[in-house]
Design a protein around this motif. Structure first.
Motif, PDB file in Angstrom:
ATOM      1  N   UNK A 122       0.927  -1.179   0.108  1.00  0.00           N
ATOM      2  CA  UNK A 122       0.059   0.018  -0.066  1.00  0.00           C
ATOM      3  C   UNK A 122       0.883   1.173  -0.146  1.00  0.00           C
ATOM      4  N   UNK A 123       2.097   1.154  -0.168  1.00  0.00           N
ATOM      5  CA  UNK A 123       3.110   2.383  -0.306  1.00  0.00           C
ATOM      6  C   UNK A 123       2.537   3.260  -1.394  1.00  0.00           C
ATOM      7  N   UNK A 124       2.572   4.522  -1.256  1.00  0.00           N
ATOM      8  CA  UNK A 124       2.472   5.470  -2.374  1.00  0.00           C
ATOM      9  C   UNK A 124       3.657   6.041  -2.918  1.00  0.00           C
ATOM     10  N   UNK A 125       4.793   5.323  -2.630  1.00  0.00           N
ATOM     11  CA  UNK A 125       5.937   5.808  -3.290  1.00  0.00           C
ATOM     12  C   UNK A 125       6.055   4.787  -4.592  1.00  0.00           C
ATOM     13  N   UNK A 126       6.944   5.425  -5.787  1.00  0.00           N
ATOM     14  CA  UNK A 126       7.217   4.929  -6.847  1.00  0.00           C
ATOM     15  C   UNK A 126       8.413   4.464  -6.950  1.00  0.00           C
ATOM     16  N   UNK A 127       8.692   3.207  -6.994  1.00  0.00           N
ATOM     17  CA  UNK A 127       9.920   2.598  -7.158  1.00  0.00           C
ATOM     18  C   UNK A 127      10.611   2.219  -8.628  1.00  0.00           C
ATOM     19  N   UNK A 128      11.663   2.525  -8.817  1.00  0.00           N
ATOM     20  CA  UNK A 128      12.243   2.180 -10.144  1.00  0.00           C
ATOM     21  C   UNK A 128      13.803   1.555 -10.066  1.00  0.00           C
ATOM     22  N   UNK A 129      13.870   0.548 -10.725  1.00  0.00           N
ATOM     23  CA  UNK A 129      15.510  -0.103 -10.374  1.00  0.00           C
ATOM     24  C   UNK A 129      15.838  -0.386 -12.039  1.00  0.00           C
ATOM     25  N   UNK A 130      17.210   0.006 -12.279  1.00  0.00           N
ATOM     26  CA  UNK A 130      18.003  -0.163 -13.444  1.00  0.00           C
ATOM     27  C   UNK A 130      19.337  -0.490 -13.130  1.00  0.00           C
ATOM     28  N   UNK A 131      19.601  -1.920 -13.319  1.00  0.00           N
ATOM     29  CA  UNK A 131      21.122  -2.123 -13.117  1.00  0.00           C
ATOM     30  C   UNK A 131      22.054  -1.523 -12.035  1.00  0.00           C
ATOM     31  N   UNK A 132      21.419  -2.083 -10.960  1.00  0.00           N
ATOM     32  CA  UNK A 132      22.036  -1.538  -9.598  1.00  0.00           C
ATOM     33  C   UNK A 132      21.588  -0.050  -9.117  1.00  0.00           C
ATOM     34  N   UNK A 133      20.948   0.416 -10.095  1.00  0.00           N
ATOM     35  CA  UNK A 133      20.449   2.111  -9.627  1.00  0.00           C
ATOM     36  C   UNK A 133      19.087   1.971  -9.166  1.00  0.00           C
ATOM     37  N   UNK A 134      18.891   2.645  -7.919  1.00  0.00           N
ATOM     38  CA  UNK A 134      17.436   2.554  -7.323  1.00  0.00           C
ATOM     39  C   UNK A 134      16.963   3.962  -7.356  1.00  0.00           C
ATOM     40  N   UNK A 135      15.625   4.354  -7.683  1.00  0.00           N
ATOM     41  CA  UNK A 135      15.110   5.532  -7.775  1.00  0.00           C
ATOM     42  C   UNK A 135      13.947   5.128  -6.822  1.00  0.00           C
ATOM     43  N   UNK A 136      13.526   6.263  -5.887  1.00  0.00           N
ATOM     44  CA  UNK A 136      12.228   6.324  -5.156  1.00  0.00           C
ATOM     45  C   UNK A 136      11.707   7.816  -5.312  1.00  0.00           C
ATOM     46  N   UNK A 137      10.361   7.791  -5.814  1.00  0.00           N
ATOM     47  CA  UNK A 137      10.025   9.061  -5.976  1.00  0.00           C
ATOM     48  C   UNK A 137       8.397   9.248  -5.268  1.00  0.00           C
ATOM     49  N   UNK A 138       8.515  10.231  -4.386  1.00  0.00           N
ATOM     50  CA  UNK A 138       7.207  10.536  -3.771  1.00  0.00           C
ATOM     51  C   UNK A 138       6.172  11.651  -4.585  1.00  0.00           C
ATOM     52  N   UNK A 139       5.447  11.018  -4.975  1.00  0.00           N
ATOM     53  CA  UNK A 139       4.342  11.857  -5.914  1.00  0.00           C
ATOM     54  C   UNK A 139       3.665  13.254  -5.260  1.00  0.00           C
ATOM     55  N   UNK A 140       3.445  14.214  -5.843  1.00  0.00           N
ATOM     56  CA  UNK A 140       2.841  15.178  -5.252  1.00  0.00           C
ATOM     57  C   UNK A 140       1.544  15.245  -5.277  1.00  0.00           C
ATOM     58  N   UNK A 141       0.452  15.946  -4.995  1.00  0.00           N
ATOM     59  CA  UNK A 141      -0.829  16.053  -5.089  1.00  0.00           C
ATOM     60  C   UNK A 141      -1.195  16.291  -6.392  1.00  0.00           C
ATOM     61  N   UNK A 142      -0.741  17.141  -7.126  1.00  0.00           N
ATOM     62  CA  UNK A 142      -0.866  17.702  -8.631  1.00  0.00           C
ATOM     63  C   UNK A 142      -0.485  16.280  -9.351  1.00  0.00           C
ATOM     64  N   UNK A 143       0.599  15.763  -9.221  1.00  0.00           N
ATOM     65  CA  UNK A 143       0.915  14.343  -9.780  1.00  0.00           C
ATOM     66  C   UNK A 143      -0.111  13.308  -9.683  1.00  0.00           C
ATOM     67  N   UNK A 144      -0.704  13.071  -8.548  1.00  0.00           N
ATOM     68  CA  UNK A 144      -1.860  12.103  -8.528  1.00  0.00           C
ATOM     69  C   UNK A 144      -3.151  12.584  -8.998  1.00  0.00           C
ATOM     70  N   UNK A 145      -3.425  13.908  -9.045  1.00  0.00           N
ATOM     71  CA  UNK A 145      -4.789  14.304  -9.652  1.00  0.00           C
ATOM     72  C   UNK A 145      -4.749  14.108 -11.318  1.00  0.00           C
ATOM     73  N   UNK A 146      -3.431  14.317 -11.503  1.00  0.00           N
ATOM     74  CA  UNK A 146      -3.297  13.941 -13.278  1.00  0.00           C
ATOM     75  C   UNK A 146      -3.129  12.680 -13.672  1.00  0.00           C
TER      76      UNK A 146
END
Length: 203
Positions: free
Chosen positions: A43-67
């Motif tokens: 139930x996490x609201x964070x978006x997680x991406x992984x590519x060849x040992x690089x990890x990205x975590x993004x916390x979406x804003x309210x505007x992001x989620x509305x769109x």
């Protein structure tokens, strides 16, 4: 605040507010990536991406989620009205260890038939930079990626194992994405979906 353990010595503190932030780190093994996903839970609201040992975590804003929600609602209304079968997978984690790639799209869909990997992924972009999203989707084999940025869509279709930017969707060639964009930016969600359904009926 969410506290998760990224590795044995580095607990990551994530603040959740209306700003949109990205955290990127390298040297992350696949096993640590999968453990991190488990620690976040379903139930996490964070978006997680992984590519060849690089990890990205993004916390979406309210505007992001509305769109994100507006695009999903309008697209699904179009698919329903046109009697196009679809399976909406939302932000399901897509990953392949053999390709060292994983991603949680904002929205994703299987078109016509259900599949393990969706045909279409949609990404709402409010902050630039970060991990190579298209490379992740290429490794996963997603046929089409839509980026929503600056109030317009950019469309990328997978051709001969590389993405080409196109003027229209190949999965949904009759969908006018420039017209759809005009409804995404309407502030009132009820007005947007009501007018969009009327537009679909006459086209």
């Amino acid at each position: 605040m969410t506290s998760v353990l990224l590795n044995d010595s580095f607990p990551l503190q994530l603040e959740k507010d209306d700003s949109e932030e990205k955290f990127i780190t390298s040297g992350v093994t696949w096993q640590v990536y999968e453990s991190f996903l488990t620690s976040l839970g379903n139930h996490s609201s964070y978006r997680v991406a992984y590519l060849s040992k690089t990890l990205e975590i993004m916390s979406p804003s309210r505007s992001h989620e509305l769109d994100k929600k507006a695009i999903a609602r309008l697209l699904e209304a179009y698919l329903e009205e046109k009697r196009i079968r679809f399976w909406g997978l939302g932000s399901t984690t897509l990953k392949r260890e053999d390709k060292q790639a994983g991603k949680e799209p904002d929205e994703c869909y299987c078109i016509a038939t259900d599949k393990d990997i969706p045909d279409l992924a949609i990404e709402v972009v409010y902050t630039s930079g970060g991990i190579d999203t298209l490379e992740i989707y290429r490794r996963l084999g997603v046929l089409e990626v839509w980026f929503w940025q600056d109030r317009q869509f950019r469309i990328y279709c997978l051709q001969d194992d590389s993405y080409q930017q196109t003027s229209q969707s190949q999965l949904l060639p009759n969908l006018d994405l420039s017209l759809l964009a005009q409804y995404v930016i309407i502030d009132d969600p009820l007005q947007a979906i009501t007018q969009w359904r009327k537009q679909i009926e006459v086209n």
